[in-house]
Structure formats: structure tokens, C-alpha cells
Enzyme design. Structure first.
Site, PDB file in Angstrom:
ATOM      1  N   LYS A  49       7.283  -0.238   5.005  1.00 10.68           N
ATOM      2  CA  LYS A  49       6.391   0.880   5.174  1.00 10.68           C
ATOM      3  C   LYS A  49       4.860   0.620   4.950  1.00 10.68           C
ATOM      4  CE  LYS A  49       7.845   4.723   3.014  1.00 10.68           C
ATOM      5  NZ  LYS A  49       8.106   5.297   1.577  1.00 10.68           N
ATOM      6  N   GLY A  90       9.087  -8.750  -3.837  1.00 12.42           N
ATOM      7  CA  GLY A  90      10.317  -8.911  -4.252  1.00 12.42           C
ATOM      8  C   GLY A  90      10.974  -9.579  -3.014  1.00 12.42           C
ATOM      9  N   ARG A 113      14.673 -12.520 -13.441  1.00  9.49           N
ATOM     10  CA  ARG A 113      13.540 -12.005 -14.245  1.00  9.49           C
ATOM     11  C   ARG A 113      13.924 -12.311 -15.693  1.00  9.49           C
ATOM     12  NH1 ARG A 113      12.603  -6.189 -11.232  1.00  9.49           N
ATOM     13  NH2 ARG A 113      11.164  -7.089  -9.863  1.00  9.49           N
ATOM     14  N   GLY A 139       4.560  -4.735  -6.566  1.00 14.58           N
ATOM     15  CA  GLY A 139       3.406  -4.060  -6.635  1.00 14.58           C
ATOM     16  C   GLY A 139       2.143  -4.545  -7.653  1.00 14.58           C
TER      17      GLY A 139
END
Ligand code: ADP
Ligand code: MG
Length: 402
Positions: free
Chosen positions: A196, A350, A35, A373
Site C-alpha cells: 500500500k 515486518g 519480539r 512503522g
């Protein structure tokens, strides 16, 4: 179109840059600097343009108070190494201490502010906190694509009070991801995996309006299979999502979207690398076993068939527990099929990005997003608050032709 670096004048200006330096740390050291690397083009450009480069980011979840283990010092050090240039660091992100450090800067200097999440106003997008950030600088640049889906003070609030434009990484992400949102060539296939279902439900719902095929694999496929009446034994399922899964399958049918669920899966008798494992059809998972990889032979065959037809493919979430070699096959084979596809391929998330890098096929994809996200929201057609907050400029004729 959004204002970008080339539309702004930086010489001698105090330039507050929101970067995504939310990097993994171990024993206080940065373990993965991807990053930081991703923000270098913007930082180098601003140095070259003789800005006073003031960098800010959140790091981890300090919960609105100072957490000694989440200070930005090791991040600043890492950045200094990567830039081959001195980088200063100040122990606050607003107030007199920060102002004093900034007043000492020469044109082309780089300063890292303290973790913005040491203040509760950051996540609350509190306007007083946003003003305190804005007071530090003359101009604002947002290069933190990975945080653009969050309306926080450092990503949106501050933009109200300063001239605000997009950095190179932000620009590049938006350009690349737009290939899948602005008139994508059909057939459009979205692949959704991960653990999830609750994280991805909203995105799946929105994608139904956009795609022709939707592969649902990995942990989230278990809940869909359960909703279809299969006995998933010890597999990870979310019982409270079963009704929603049913609803989405009905909606898909109405919208003429083919949802592709696993036909056979790799099951194990324990959530362990050395567990016993085998491939079975989804209606034959024995008691005490769990599905850990969608990469059964028939399933992969079906995936390859659809991937070969698709012209636009987006992928978010591994389709198995790829962290364990034994359950990485599905994810790796999917990556291979995408690498060979005659389609625009866009990867978000990710863990998906990590899986593709691990497979060595990263350079075969059109785009691997730095945002999890944020990329999911963008691909699902949601507006990103961090992007919306930036200034608008008229496109030049040349840009319109691009
Ligand atoms: P991304 O970061 O790409 O958005 P997620 O964070 O949503 O992906 O999901 C990644 C996680 O999903 C991985 O840790 C992986 O082990 C897990 N996972 C995938 N398939 C399964 C499965 N069948 N059972 C349990 N976990 C799974
Ligand atoms: Mg993840």
C-alpha cells in the site's frame, strides 16, 4: 543524549518496562517469539541488577476493552521458558490487583501485566491512565522500539511521571538506524516496496530530501507506473494516489533524486501460487493480468547497477508477493544484491525482515530493525514520541568520541 540503562540505578526498584510483546498468536499460542527474544537482554540485565521487573505491552487490537483471546498469559509463559525462570502474570495492568501482585515481588522477580490496550486510555494517551501506570513503579524503561512511533500512555504518557530511560533494544535500534540518518555516506539508496502506497507516501516524501536514488518496487510501484500512463491491467493500484505519485516524481526531479521504477515485471493471470506467469515490459501487461513481482530481468539488472554504486542502503517493503514462491524472485535477488553490497545496509518493516530471514541472508545485513512503522518514521527523519519522552543526560566524553 537519552538516558539509558547504564545511567540508572535499579537495585530494589520497582521498574516498569514497556516491551514490544505484540507477538502473533494462533489458538492462544505464541507462533513467533522473535519480539520476546529481542527484549531478553534488557530483562536479564534488570534481573541481574536486582530490580523488580514489571513488564507491560499491548497485544493485538482489543479496541479498549477486555478481549479474552488477547490476554498476556501465553506471552508470560513463553517468556518464562526463554528465561528459564518463573514469571508471574496479573490480570490487570493498573489498579489494586496489579499493585498487590507487585507488592509480593522480591528483587529480581519478573511480573507481566495485562494487555495495556484493554483500556481506551492507552491509545488516547490519557494522562489519568498514564498516572495509574506510573503509580505502580519507581522507574520506567522503554524497550519497545516497535511501538515508539506511537504516542500512547505506555510509550510516552507514563514517561512524564517517572525517571525514564531507554532499554538495550531501543538503544541498539537507535544506534544502528542512525547510521542511515546521521551523515549517511553517499550515494544513499532507499528501496521502497510493499503493498500500500498510502502507508509509505509520507516516508517517500521525506526521503526525497535525503537520498540520491529511490527504488520504488512491489505493489506501490504499480501506482507510480499508472501515474506515468502505463496500463496496469488487473494489478493492485490506488487510483486516489495517482496525483500524489505524480507530485512526488516531479519533486524528485527538482531535488535531483533518481526514482527507479520497474522496467519489466513478473505478471500473473491470477493472485495465486499456481497462476500462469511470465515476464513482460511494463508497457505490455495484457488485459486480465496483474504485476506481482518487480523482479523482471531488466529491472534486476538496473537494481544491481545502482546497488553496486551505493554506500548507504535502506530497504522497507518486499518488491513482490514474496509469500508465494513464484513471485519471490525479485525480493530474493534484491536481498542477494544487498548482501554483496559494499554499503551500510539497513532493513525495516515486518514483512521485509521476514523475507530476508527466509532468504537466509539476514546475517549479511548491517541491521534488521524490529520495528516496522517506527523504523520507517525514523529513517524518514521523524521524531519518535516514545524516544522523545525519555530523559536527557549529558554524554560522557568517552561517549562523545564514539
Ligand atoms: P513491510 O512489512 O516490510 O513494511 P508492507 O507490509 O508494506 O512491508 O508490504 C508487504 C506486502 O506487500 C506483502 O504482503 C507483499 O505480498 C505485498 N506486495 C508486494 N508487492 C506486491 C504486488 N506487486 N502486488 C500485491 N502485493 C504486493
Ligand atoms: Mg507489513
Amino acid at each position: 543524549m537519552k538516558k539509558k540503562l547504564k545511567d540508572m540505578n535499579f537495585k530494589g526498584k520497582k521498574t516498569l518496562v514497556r516491551v514490544d510483546f505484540n507477538v502473533p498468536l494462533k489458538d492462544g499460542e505464541v507462533t513467533d517469539d522473535t519480539r520476546i527474544e529481542a527484549a531478553l537482554p534488557t530483562i536479564k540485565y534488570l534481573i541481574k541488577e536486582k530490580a523488580k521487573v514489571i513488564l507491560m505491552s499491548h497485544l493485538g487490537r482489543p479496541g479498549g476493552e477486555v478481549d479474552e483471546s488477547l490476554r498476556m498469559d501465553s506471552v508470560a509463559e513463553k517468556l518464562a521458558n526463554l528465561l528459564g525462570k518463573e514469571v508471574s502474570k496479573v490480570d490487570d495492568c493498573i489498579g489494586d490487583e496489579a499493585k498487590k501482585a507487585i507488592s509480593k515481588m522480591d528483587d529480581g522477580d519478573v511480573l507481566v501485566l495485562e494487555n495495556t490496550r484493554f483500556y481506551p486510555g492507552e491509545k488516547k494517551n490519557d494522562d489519568d491512565f498514564a498516572k495509574s501506570l506510573a503509580e505502580l513503579a519507581d522507574i520506567y524503561v522503554n524497550d519497545a522500539f516497535g511501538a515508539a512511533h506511537r504516542a500512547h500512555a505506555s510509550t510516552t504518557g507514563v514517561a512524564k511521571h517517572l525517571e525514564a530511560g531507554a532499554g538495550f533494544l531501543m538503544q541498539q535500534e537507535l544506534n544502528a538506524l542512525s547510521k542511515a540518518t546521521d551523515n549517511p555516506e553517499s550515494p544513499y539508496l532507499a528501496i521502497m516496496g510493499g503493498a500500500k502506497i498510502s502507508d509509505k507516501m509520507e516516508a517517500i516524501r521525506s526521503l526525497l530530501d535525503r537520498v540520491d536514488y529511490l527504488i520504488v518496487g512491489g505493489g506501490i510501484a504499480n501506482t507510480f507506473l499508472l501515474a506515468k500512463g502505463y496500463d496496469m491491467a488487473d494489478s493492485l493500484v490506488e487510483e486516489d494516489m495517482v496525483d500524489l505519485a505524480k507530485e512526488l516524481m516531479e519533486e524528485a526531479e527538482k531535488k535531483d533524486v533518481e526514482i527507479v521504477l520497474p522496467i519489466d515485471v513478473v505478471i500473473a493471470d491470477d493472485f495465486k501460487e499456481d497462476a500462469n506467469s511470465k515476464i513482460v515490459d511494463v508497457d505490455k501487461i495484457p488485459k486480465g493480468w496483474q504485476s506481482l513481482d518487480s523482479g523482471g530481468t531488466k529491472t534486476l539488472e538496473k537494481y544491481r547497477e545502482i546497488i553496486a554504486k551505493a554506500k548507504t542502503i535502506t530497504w522497507n517493503g518486499p518488491i513482490g508477493v514474496f509469500e508465494m514462491e513464484k513471485f519471490a524472485k525479485g525480493t530474493n535477488e534484491l536481498a542477494k544484491a544487498l548482501a554483496e553490497a559494499d554499503a551500510v545496509t539497513v532493513i525495516g518493516g515486518g514483512d521485509s525482515a521476514a523475507a530476508i530471514k527466509k532468504s537466509g541472508l539476514a546475517d549479511k545485513m548491517d541491521h534488521i530493525s524490529t520495528g516496522g512503522g517506527a523504523s520507517l518514521d525514523f529513517l524518514a527523519g521523524k521524531k519518535l514520541p516514545g524516544v522523545e519522552a525519555l530523559d536527557e543526560v549529558e554524554p560522557t566524553d568517552f561517549e562523545e568520541l564514539e
